[in-house]
Design a protein around this motif. Structure first.
Motif, PDB file in Angstrom:
ATOM      1  N   MET A   1       0.844  -1.194   0.000  1.00  0.00           N
ATOM      2  CA  MET A   1       0.000   0.000   0.000  1.00  0.00           C
ATOM      3  C   MET A   1       0.884   1.250   0.000  1.00  0.00           C
ATOM      4  SD  MET A   1      -2.910   1.496   0.054  1.00  0.00           S
ATOM      5  CE  MET A   1      -3.879   0.030   0.247  1.00  0.00           C
ATOM      6  N   PRO A   2       0.725   2.134  -0.957  1.00  0.00           N
ATOM      7  CA  PRO A   2       1.532   3.354  -0.996  1.00  0.00           C
ATOM      8  C   PRO A   2       1.304   4.207   0.245  1.00  0.00           C
ATOM      9  CG  PRO A   2       0.437   2.965  -3.103  1.00  0.00           C
ATOM     10  CD  PRO A   2      -0.116   1.982  -2.133  1.00  0.00           C
ATOM     11  N   ARG A   3       2.390   4.731   0.776  1.00  0.00           N
ATOM     12  CA  ARG A   3       2.325   5.479   2.024  1.00  0.00           C
ATOM     13  C   ARG A   3       1.661   6.842   1.830  1.00  0.00           C
ATOM     14  NH1 ARG A   3       3.477   2.610   6.704  1.00  0.00           N
ATOM     15  NH2 ARG A   3       5.049   1.020   6.231  1.00  0.00           N
ATOM     16  N   HIS A   4       1.684   7.378   0.581  1.00  0.00           N
ATOM     17  CA  HIS A   4       1.219   8.752   0.408  1.00  0.00           C
ATOM     18  C   HIS A   4      -0.297   8.852   0.372  1.00  0.00           C
ATOM     19  CE1 HIS A   4       1.520   7.130  -3.727  1.00  0.00           C
ATOM     20  NE2 HIS A   4       0.474   7.907  -3.969  1.00  0.00           N
ATOM     21  N   ARG A   7      -5.951   9.636   3.190  1.00  0.00           N
ATOM     22  CA  ARG A   7      -7.372   9.563   3.502  1.00  0.00           C
ATOM     23  C   ARG A   7      -7.823   8.112   3.558  1.00  0.00           C
ATOM     24  NH1 ARG A   7     -10.864  13.274  -0.240  1.00  0.00           N
ATOM     25  NH2 ARG A   7     -12.415  12.354   1.153  1.00  0.00           N
ATOM     26  N   GLY A   8      -8.673   7.818   4.571  1.00  0.00           N
ATOM     27  CA  GLY A   8      -9.116   6.450   4.758  1.00  0.00           C
ATOM     28  C   GLY A   8      -9.905   5.917   3.592  1.00  0.00           C
ATOM     29  N   ASP A   9     -10.778   6.740   2.992  1.00  0.00           N
ATOM     30  CA  ASP A   9     -11.578   6.246   1.880  1.00  0.00           C
ATOM     31  C   ASP A   9     -10.711   5.964   0.666  1.00  0.00           C
ATOM     32  OD1 ASP A   9     -10.955   8.886   1.545  1.00  0.00           O
ATOM     33  OD2 ASP A   9     -12.891   9.465   0.695  1.00  0.00           O
ATOM     34  N   THR A  10      -9.679   6.786   0.438  1.00  0.00           N
ATOM     35  CA  THR A  10      -8.788   6.562  -0.704  1.00  0.00           C
ATOM     36  C   THR A  10      -7.996   5.277  -0.519  1.00  0.00           C
ATOM     37  OG1 THR A  10      -8.585   8.949  -1.015  1.00  0.00           O
ATOM     38  CG2 THR A  10      -6.942   7.557  -2.088  1.00  0.00           C
ATOM     39  N   ARG A  11      -7.476   5.066   0.690  1.00  0.00           N
ATOM     40  CA  ARG A  11      -6.744   3.832   0.959  1.00  0.00           C
ATOM     41  C   ARG A  11      -7.633   2.612   0.777  1.00  0.00           C
ATOM     42  NH1 ARG A  11      -4.915   6.811   5.471  1.00  0.00           N
ATOM     43  NH2 ARG A  11      -6.223   5.529   6.844  1.00  0.00           N
ATOM     44  N   TYR A  12      -8.884   2.731   1.207  1.00  0.00           N
ATOM     45  CA  TYR A  12      -9.812   1.601   1.074  1.00  0.00           C
ATOM     46  C   TYR A  12     -10.040   1.261  -0.397  1.00  0.00           C
ATOM     47  CZ  TYR A  12     -14.204  -0.940   0.906  1.00  0.00           C
ATOM     48  OH  TYR A  12     -15.179  -1.864   0.630  1.00  0.00           O
ATOM     49  N   HIS A  13     -10.329   2.266  -1.231  1.00  0.00           N
ATOM     50  CA  HIS A  13     -10.608   2.007  -2.644  1.00  0.00           C
ATOM     51  C   HIS A  13      -9.372   1.482  -3.367  1.00  0.00           C
ATOM     52  CE1 HIS A  13     -14.680   3.453  -2.628  1.00  0.00           C
ATOM     53  NE2 HIS A  13     -14.318   4.625  -2.111  1.00  0.00           N
ATOM     54  N   VAL A  14      -8.193   1.992  -3.031  1.00  0.00           N
ATOM     55  CA  VAL A  14      -6.970   1.504  -3.664  1.00  0.00           C
ATOM     56  C   VAL A  14      -6.726   0.048  -3.279  1.00  0.00           C
ATOM     57  CG1 VAL A  14      -4.457   1.759  -3.728  1.00  0.00           C
ATOM     58  CG2 VAL A  14      -5.916   3.772  -3.861  1.00  0.00           C
ATOM     59  N   ARG A  15      -6.929  -0.279  -2.001  1.00  0.00           N
ATOM     60  CA  ARG A  15      -6.739  -1.657  -1.553  1.00  0.00           C
ATOM     61  C   ARG A  15      -7.707  -2.608  -2.255  1.00  0.00           C
ATOM     62  NH1 ARG A  15      -7.356  -0.751   3.303  1.00  0.00           N
ATOM     63  NH2 ARG A  15      -9.475  -1.488   3.650  1.00  0.00           N
ATOM     64  N   LYS A  16      -8.981  -2.213  -2.365  1.00  0.00           N
ATOM     65  CA  LYS A  16      -9.968  -3.058  -3.034  1.00  0.00           C
ATOM     66  C   LYS A  16      -9.631  -3.224  -4.513  1.00  0.00           C
ATOM     67  CE  LYS A  16     -13.277  -4.423  -1.418  1.00  0.00           C
ATOM     68  NZ  LYS A  16     -13.611  -5.685  -0.724  1.00  0.00           N
ATOM     69  N   PHE A  17      -9.134  -2.159  -5.141  1.00  0.00           N
ATOM     70  CA  PHE A  17      -8.764  -2.239  -6.553  1.00  0.00           C
ATOM     71  C   PHE A  17      -7.593  -3.192  -6.758  1.00  0.00           C
ATOM     72  CE2 PHE A  17      -6.085  -0.698 -10.054  1.00  0.00           C
ATOM     73  CZ  PHE A  17      -6.967  -0.832 -11.114  1.00  0.00           C
ATOM     74  N   LEU A  18      -6.596  -3.116  -5.878  1.00  0.00           N
ATOM     75  CA  LEU A  18      -5.440  -3.997  -6.003  1.00  0.00           C
ATOM     76  C   LEU A  18      -5.832  -5.458  -5.802  1.00  0.00           C
ATOM     77  CD1 LEU A  18      -2.709  -1.914  -4.115  1.00  0.00           C
ATOM     78  CD2 LEU A  18      -3.010  -2.176  -6.584  1.00  0.00           C
ATOM     79  N   ILE A  19      -6.718  -5.713  -4.830  1.00  0.00           N
ATOM     80  CA  ILE A  19      -7.159  -7.092  -4.596  1.00  0.00           C
ATOM     81  C   ILE A  19      -7.934  -7.623  -5.793  1.00  0.00           C
ATOM     82  CG2 ILE A  19      -8.652  -8.542  -3.163  1.00  0.00           C
ATOM     83  CD1 ILE A  19      -7.941  -6.751  -0.792  1.00  0.00           C
ATOM     84  N   PHE A  20      -8.852  -6.824  -6.298  1.00  0.00           N
ATOM     85  CA  PHE A  20      -9.650  -7.253  -7.446  1.00  0.00           C
ATOM     86  C   PHE A  20      -8.776  -7.465  -8.675  1.00  0.00           C
ATOM     87  CE2 PHE A  20     -12.534  -6.481 -11.046  1.00  0.00           C
ATOM     88  CZ  PHE A  20     -13.531  -7.399 -10.750  1.00  0.00           C
ATOM     89  N   SER A  21      -7.819  -6.555  -8.876  1.00  0.00           N
ATOM     90  CA  SER A  21      -6.904  -6.709 -10.017  1.00  0.00           C
ATOM     91  C   SER A  21      -6.066  -7.966  -9.871  1.00  0.00           C
ATOM     92  CB  SER A  21      -5.993  -5.479 -10.118  1.00  0.00           C
ATOM     93  OG  SER A  21      -6.751  -4.310 -10.309  1.00  0.00           O
TER      94      SER A  21
END
Length: 267
Positions: A1-4, A7-21
């Motif tokens: 997960m990128p440190r930069h 925001r919690g919602d941004t981290r959540y969506h990025v994490r879900k996108f990486l898992i789905f990808s």
């Protein structure tokens, strides 16, 4: 997960996108590796397909519910919803289940009770889904105040209405703009957003009902503020406003009176 990502919602969506990808990539690689064997396997799957569908009908229904949630925008992460008797804030939406931080139950008011509830997505295809956040993030709330029949009802109406208006004046313009967007998108009649006070008589007492709109997440805070203002106004009314007299007497920790002994006069 990128440190930069802060925001919690941004981290959540990025994490879900990486898992789905990751899932998609693994499936694609498996197809490439076993491409020559898939044709033979498809024949066997054809015979077993009917049994698999029956055995996995709940899983298939949950996946269909996941598509319905996304395509119909029933709710998203962060929304406050109620499904059947379960109410809470959505904290995750997966392919099979929606996860809520539950509210209520043994806890009064709109507070978390600490339980995390995972609901199969299939329930959205069968039952009702209430969304407190989407479209119009306000709800109508009501407070009831009883005063004695000797109270000045005109003064009481003015003080109650003033207390409610002062409480909602900061966010009422935002509520009006949000309601305008709802009326633009749906065929719905215009509604009264200004606070109202209605008077009725119950058991010989003056029964006032205060109705107002409030942010769905601030119902308890707003109700506490309004009640505090009302109590202060009644105390400062110099006897013009009075609470109703209670006619109920409750005896606490009172032992029952002993039963006097009976005498048999026929003996």
């Amino acid at each position: 997960m990128p440190r930069h990502f802060q925001r919690g919602d941004t981290r959540y969506h990025v994490r879900k996108f990486l898992i789905f990808s990751g899932y998609i990539t693994v499936i694609f690689l498996l197809i490439l590796i076993f491409e020559d064997r898939l044709w033979k396997a498809s024949i066997a799957f054809g015979f077993a397909g009917a049994g698999v569908v029956v055995a996995l009908q709940d899983v298939i229904a949950s996946i269909a519910g996941w598509f319905a949630i996304g395509l119909s925008r029933l709710f998203s992460v962060g929304d406050r919803i109620q499904i059947a008797d379960i109410k809470g804030d959505v904290i995750d939406i997966s392919i099979l289940r929606t996860t809520l931080m539950e509210m209520g139950n043994w806890v009064n008011r709109d507070l978390y009770n600490g339980r995390i509830v995972r609901i199969p997505n299939s329930v959205v295809l069968k039952g009702q889904v209430f969304n407190y956040s989407q479209g119009f993030p306000f709800v109508w709330d009501e407070i009831r105040i009883q005063l004695s029949s000797s109270s000045d009802h005109d003064l009481a109406r003015d003080l109650l209405l003033r207390a409610v208006r002062e409480a909602v004046q900061d966010y009422l313009p935002e509520a009006q703009k949000s309601w305008q967007r709802v009326t633009d998108n749906y065929r719905i009649k215009n509604s009264q957003l200004e606070p109202t006070v209605m008077l009725s008589v119950t058991g010989g007492n003056l029964d006032f009902s205060l109705s107002y709109v409030v942010d769905y997440a601030k119902r308890d805070v707003m109700k506490d503020k309004i009640f505090a203002d009302i109590v202060g106004n009644i105390i400062r009314s110099e006897g013009k406003l009075k609470w109703p007299a209670s006619s109920t007497i409750v005896n606490v920790n009172k032992s029952p009176e002993p039963t006097p002994p009976q005498t048999n006069f026929l003996a």
